[in-house]
Design a protein around this motif. Structure first.
Motif, PDB file in Angstrom:
ATOM      1  N   LEU A 236      -5.781  -3.271  62.110  1.00  0.00           N
ATOM      2  CA  LEU A 236      -6.781  -2.223  61.981  1.00  0.00           C
ATOM      3  C   LEU A 236      -8.168  -2.829  61.797  1.00  0.00           C
ATOM      4  O   LEU A 236      -8.342  -3.772  61.019  1.00  0.00           O
ATOM      5  CB  LEU A 236      -6.441  -1.338  60.772  1.00  0.00           C
ATOM      6  CG  LEU A 236      -7.469  -0.285  60.345  1.00  0.00           C
ATOM      7  CD1 LEU A 236      -7.650   0.772  61.427  1.00  0.00           C
ATOM      8  CD2 LEU A 236      -7.039   0.356  59.027  1.00  0.00           C
ATOM      9  N   VAL A 237      -9.140  -2.269  62.512  1.00  0.00           N
ATOM     10  CA  VAL A 237     -10.545  -2.612  62.316  1.00  0.00           C
ATOM     11  C   VAL A 237     -11.264  -1.323  61.938  1.00  0.00           C
ATOM     12  O   VAL A 237     -11.303  -0.372  62.723  1.00  0.00           O
ATOM     13  CB  VAL A 237     -11.178  -3.218  63.586  1.00  0.00           C
ATOM     14  CG1 VAL A 237     -12.681  -3.414  63.391  1.00  0.00           C
ATOM     15  CG2 VAL A 237     -10.520  -4.541  63.934  1.00  0.00           C
ATOM     16  N   LEU A 238     -11.830  -1.289  60.730  1.00  0.00           N
ATOM     17  CA  LEU A 238     -12.441  -0.074  60.206  1.00  0.00           C
ATOM     18  C   LEU A 238     -13.915   0.043  60.566  1.00  0.00           C
ATOM     19  O   LEU A 238     -14.556  -0.922  60.987  1.00  0.00           O
ATOM     20  CB  LEU A 238     -12.275  -0.012  58.688  1.00  0.00           C
ATOM     21  CG  LEU A 238     -10.852   0.232  58.179  1.00  0.00           C
ATOM     22  CD1 LEU A 238     -10.790   0.033  56.678  1.00  0.00           C
ATOM     23  CD2 LEU A 238     -10.382   1.640  58.542  1.00  0.00           C
ATOM     24  N   GLN A 239     -14.446   1.258  60.370  1.00  0.00           N
ATOM     25  CA  GLN A 239     -15.826   1.571  60.705  1.00  0.00           C
ATOM     26  C   GLN A 239     -16.834   0.782  59.877  1.00  0.00           C
ATOM     27  O   GLN A 239     -17.811   0.273  60.404  1.00  0.00           O
ATOM     28  CB  GLN A 239     -16.054   3.065  60.500  1.00  0.00           C
ATOM     29  CG  GLN A 239     -17.494   3.513  60.592  1.00  0.00           C
ATOM     30  CD  GLN A 239     -17.640   5.003  60.337  1.00  0.00           C
ATOM     31  OE1 GLN A 239     -16.678   5.739  60.388  1.00  0.00           O
ATOM     32  NE2 GLN A 239     -18.856   5.435  60.066  1.00  0.00           N
ATOM     33  N   ASP A 240     -16.614   0.711  58.581  1.00  0.00           N
ATOM     34  CA  ASP A 240     -17.607   0.141  57.670  1.00  0.00           C
ATOM     35  C   ASP A 240     -17.194  -1.264  57.252  1.00  0.00           C
ATOM     36  O   ASP A 240     -16.320  -1.420  56.399  1.00  0.00           O
ATOM     37  CB  ASP A 240     -17.759   1.031  56.436  1.00  0.00           C
ATOM     38  CG  ASP A 240     -18.797   0.497  55.456  1.00  0.00           C
ATOM     39  OD1 ASP A 240     -19.527  -0.443  55.821  1.00  0.00           O
ATOM     40  OD2 ASP A 240     -18.866   1.023  54.323  1.00  0.00           O
TER      41      ASP A 240
END
Length: 335
Positions: free
Chosen positions: A92-96
């Motif tokens: 997973l690569v998150l927005q923030d």
């Protein structure tokens, strides 16, 4: 690119209990979607449409109420051991990036964390350096002892991407990966994701509200509204000739769009009270303008549900009574 999906869903549903005994909220309400090896799929829609819940389901963070997820040809296994192995292959690569990184950990520690959790063998230092280098932080050793506050926003996002790459995953799920970045940096991160796809054969599901981002990065687009995919197909087909009124409305407000923007009235319906007929009909500009009436489908728009779009097949697929009628009339005219 192989046609066999790396990951796919069939009739996927995710429902959450209603408040105070009320009706359940169907966040994902029947979705067939697949991603092939080396393919980037953009999942697009307004906030609250269910796209993040769908992404979390693919990560094994939310267990579906119904339907099935297949990964590498096998049904999803929710046992603890299987989930740990799966999360090494899907990252997973998150927005923030600021929220994703521990401010007390150096860059080295942030990237090495996944290796330590999974007990990976081999040279840790070399693996961290390789991941940072692939993420565009070169020379990597220069960043080892830095802390997140010492980096720019783009560099922090590259560290997050390096933390995913260090485990050599096959699929990345990126939730609004450039939303918090300056415009000048967005292009660099998108170019990085494309390069990783080309060099590593990496697959990606990119969750976004921005069709412009989809245009720049995706091979295919899936447009989601109120828990369902309403239009899906190759990116060029969807973004140059959208057939669903919702897709048309989303595209009309892009900076380079021609013509007047379509202003959707009201908010998306409550997922615990899904309307009858087409779930978009209460906000549909085609129905409001009388075009659906002239096409003879206005009653169907208000009363007849639409089937779940299949994930297989070629060309654009759309769940819309008006678009289907229009396509049928065009086919008759051509013959």
């Amino acid at each position: 690119m192989t046609s066999t999906p790396l990951i796919g869903t069939a009739g996927l549903e995710v429902a959450f209990p209603g408040r105070r005994g009320g009706p359940e909220a169907r966040a994902v309400d029947g979705v067939d979607l697949d991603i092939r090896p080396g393919e980037i799929v953009a999942l697009v829609g307004e906030s609250g449409c269910g796209k993040t819940t769908l992404a979390r389901s693919l990560l094994g963070l939310v267990r579906p109420t119904a339907g099935q997820i297949m990964f590498d040809g096998k049904p999803f296994d929710y046992s603890s051991r299987a989930l740990k192995a799966y999360r090494k292959r899907v990252q997973l690569v998150l927005q923030d990036p600021s929220g994703s990184l521990n401010p007390r950990h150096t860059v080295y520690e942030a990237v090495a964390e996944g290796l330590r959790i999974h007990g990976s063998a081999g040279d840790e230092r070399a693996a961290v350096a390789e991941a940072l280098s692939r993420a565009g932080l070169r020379p990597p050793e220069r960043f080892f002892l830095r802390y997140p506050h010492e980096l720019s926003g783009g560099q922090r996002q590259r560290v997050v991407i390096a933390g995913a790459l260090v485990l050599e995953p096959e699929l990345i799920v990126a939730d609004e990966p450039v939303a918090s970045l300056d415009a000048s940096v967005r292009g660099e991160i998108l170019a990085l994701l494309l390069r990783l796809r080309d060099e590593l054969g990496l697959s990606a599901l990119v969750v976004t509200h921005d069709l412009g981002l989809a245009w720049n990065i995706a091979d295919r687009v899936a447009v989601m509204y109120l828990g369902r995919i309403v239009e899906t197909g190759e990116v060029d087909e969807i973004l140059t000739a959208p057939r669903h009124p919702y897709t048309q409305a989303l595209l009309s407000v892009m900076p380079d769009a021609e013509g007047d923007p379509v202003v959707l009235t009201g908010e998306p319906p409550d997922p615990s009270r899904v309307p009858s007929g087409c779930r978009f009909h209460a906000r549909c500009q085609i129905l409001a303008s009388g075009e659906a009436e002239r096409a003879g489908v206005a009653d169907a728009c208000r009363t007849q549900d639409l089937p779940v779009l299949p994930s297989s097949g070629t060309g654009t697929r759309v769940a819309c009574h008006w678009a289907t009628a229009l396509k049928a009339s065009e086919t008759v005219a051509a013959s």
